[in-house]
Design an enzyme around this catalytic site. Structure first.
Site, mmCIF file in Angstrom:
data_model
loop_
_atom_site.group_PDB
_atom_site.id
_atom_site.type_symbol
_atom_site.label_atom_id
_atom_site.label_comp_id
_atom_site.label_asym_id
_atom_site.label_seq_id
_atom_site.Cartn_x
_atom_site.Cartn_y
_atom_site.Cartn_z
ATOM 1 N N ASP A 96 0.936 57.365 -59.095
ATOM 2 C CA ASP A 96 1.250 58.402 -58.879
ATOM 3 C C ASP A 96 1.718 59.185 -60.208
ATOM 4 O O ASP A 96 2.260 58.745 -60.828
ATOM 5 C CB ASP A 96 2.328 58.844 -58.074
ATOM 6 C CG ASP A 96 2.402 60.052 -57.441
ATOM 7 O OD1 ASP A 96 1.856 60.411 -56.425
ATOM 8 O OD2 ASP A 96 3.227 60.817 -58.206
ATOM 9 N N ASN A 111 0.823 72.233 -61.799
ATOM 10 C CA ASN A 111 0.123 73.071 -60.885
ATOM 11 C C ASN A 111 0.654 74.446 -60.612
ATOM 12 O O ASN A 111 0.129 75.338 -60.981
ATOM 13 C CB ASN A 111 -0.223 72.380 -59.652
ATOM 14 C CG ASN A 111 -1.384 71.229 -59.624
ATOM 15 O OD1 ASN A 111 -2.334 71.246 -60.715
ATOM 16 N ND2 ASN A 111 -1.149 70.352 -58.724
ATOM 17 N N ASP A 138 -5.869 69.449 -62.621
ATOM 18 C CA ASP A 138 -7.328 68.799 -62.909
ATOM 19 C C ASP A 138 -7.541 68.040 -64.314
ATOM 20 O O ASP A 138 -7.678 66.785 -64.420
ATOM 21 C CB ASP A 138 -8.492 69.552 -62.596
ATOM 22 C CG ASP A 138 -8.495 69.960 -61.181
ATOM 23 O OD1 ASP A 138 -7.772 69.214 -60.249
ATOM 24 O OD2 ASP A 138 -9.277 70.775 -60.735
ATOM 25 N N ASP A 196 -2.985 63.214 -56.475
ATOM 26 C CA ASP A 196 -2.591 62.630 -57.880
ATOM 27 C C ASP A 196 -2.239 60.895 -57.836
ATOM 28 O O ASP A 196 -1.672 60.498 -58.446
ATOM 29 C CB ASP A 196 -1.181 63.458 -58.417
ATOM 30 C CG ASP A 196 -0.179 63.225 -57.378
ATOM 31 O OD1 ASP A 196 -0.327 62.679 -56.373
ATOM 32 O OD2 ASP A 196 1.043 63.832 -57.535
#
Length: 259
Positions: A134, A142, A151, A177
């Site tokens: 993760d 974000n 991204d 993620d």
């Protein structure tokens, strides 16, 4: 020979007697000893793309005529369409198993191909380990810089996966993620070492976002195949539980699943 000539011309040909064909004298001097004299050859073509050739031959001269050639051409068209459809089907299947952003296998690919490895370990008792990774603080990136920035982090992590893990490893972006890395023929101790290699390799990578250097870290959960393992989903849930413990321990760490 005949196939080479037809491939060059991209046009079907009827050869009533190849021993009389002057065009082959410079191309292949051994044609004189070919036992078959009659040939019809059709290319397998679609939109100027050559897939292959179909040849029919007979020992005697003048066995085939134009009608035979037309039948072969018609059959070649059918074969070409079948080959093209099969290739398109394979490409579509491949696309369905791949993640668009990273080019890695997606969750569907992980579940389909991963179950095969679980079944192999059940049959052979070969060691099998799974890492669930993760990316730390992706939500914060974000929220602060936008999803395109997130991204970039995911893509950079995928590139790190490609460099660290082996070609035989099943490297997937499970979703969001989260990455799932299945390590065939790998006991749990070696899997933990691989997890640490990846975590350290990722820490030295960074991405530039709006003039700011963003470093990447990851939390990793590790689980190994046991006699109780029946499905890839079961193995994933165990590694995911270890991942949860790694994140609650302060992120940027590796934990092994314990019953």
């Amino acid at each position: 020979g005949m196939a080479g000539l037809v491939a060059d011309e991209k046009k079907a040909r009827l050869f009533t007697d190849v021993t009389e064909e002057k065009v082959f004298s410079n191309r292949n001097p051994k044609l004189g000893i070919i036992p078959h004299k009659s040939w019809i050859v059709a290319p397998l073509m679609q939109k100027d793309k050559l897939f292959g050739m179909i040849e029919l031959s007979a020992p005697d001269a003048c066995v085939f005529d134009e009608n035979d050639l037309n039948i072969l051409v018609s059959f070649a068209d059918t074969v070409t369409a079948a080959i093209n459809n099969a290739q398109l089907h394979t490409e579509v299947q491949q696309i369905a198993l791949l993640d668009i952003l990273t080019g890695l296998y997606n969750r569907r690919g992980f579940e389909e191909l991963g179950q095969r490895e679980v079944n192999r370990s059940i049959r052979t008792s070969a060691p099998l380990s799974l890492l669930v990774i993760d990316i730390d603080s992706l939500k914060q990136v974000n929220d602060e810089y936008g999803h395109s920035a997130g991204d970039q982090l995911i893509y950079e992590a995928a590139e790190c996966c490609r460099r660290v893990f082996r070609q035989i490893d099943l490297v997937t972006r499970y979703g969001g993620d989260e990455f799932a890395i299945l390590l065939p023929d790998t006991p749990l101790t070696h899997a933990r070492e691989a997890a640490e290699r990846f975590r350290q390799a990722l820490k030295i990578r960074s991405v530039q976002i709006k003039g700011k250097e963003i470093h990447i870290s990851a939390s990793i959960g590790v689980a190994g195949f046991s006699s109780e393992t029946k499905t890839i989903q079961q193995l994933f849930e165990e590694a995911d539980a270890a991942l949860y413990r790694a994140k609650t321990n302060g992120k940027d760490s590796t934990c092994i699943y314990e019953k």
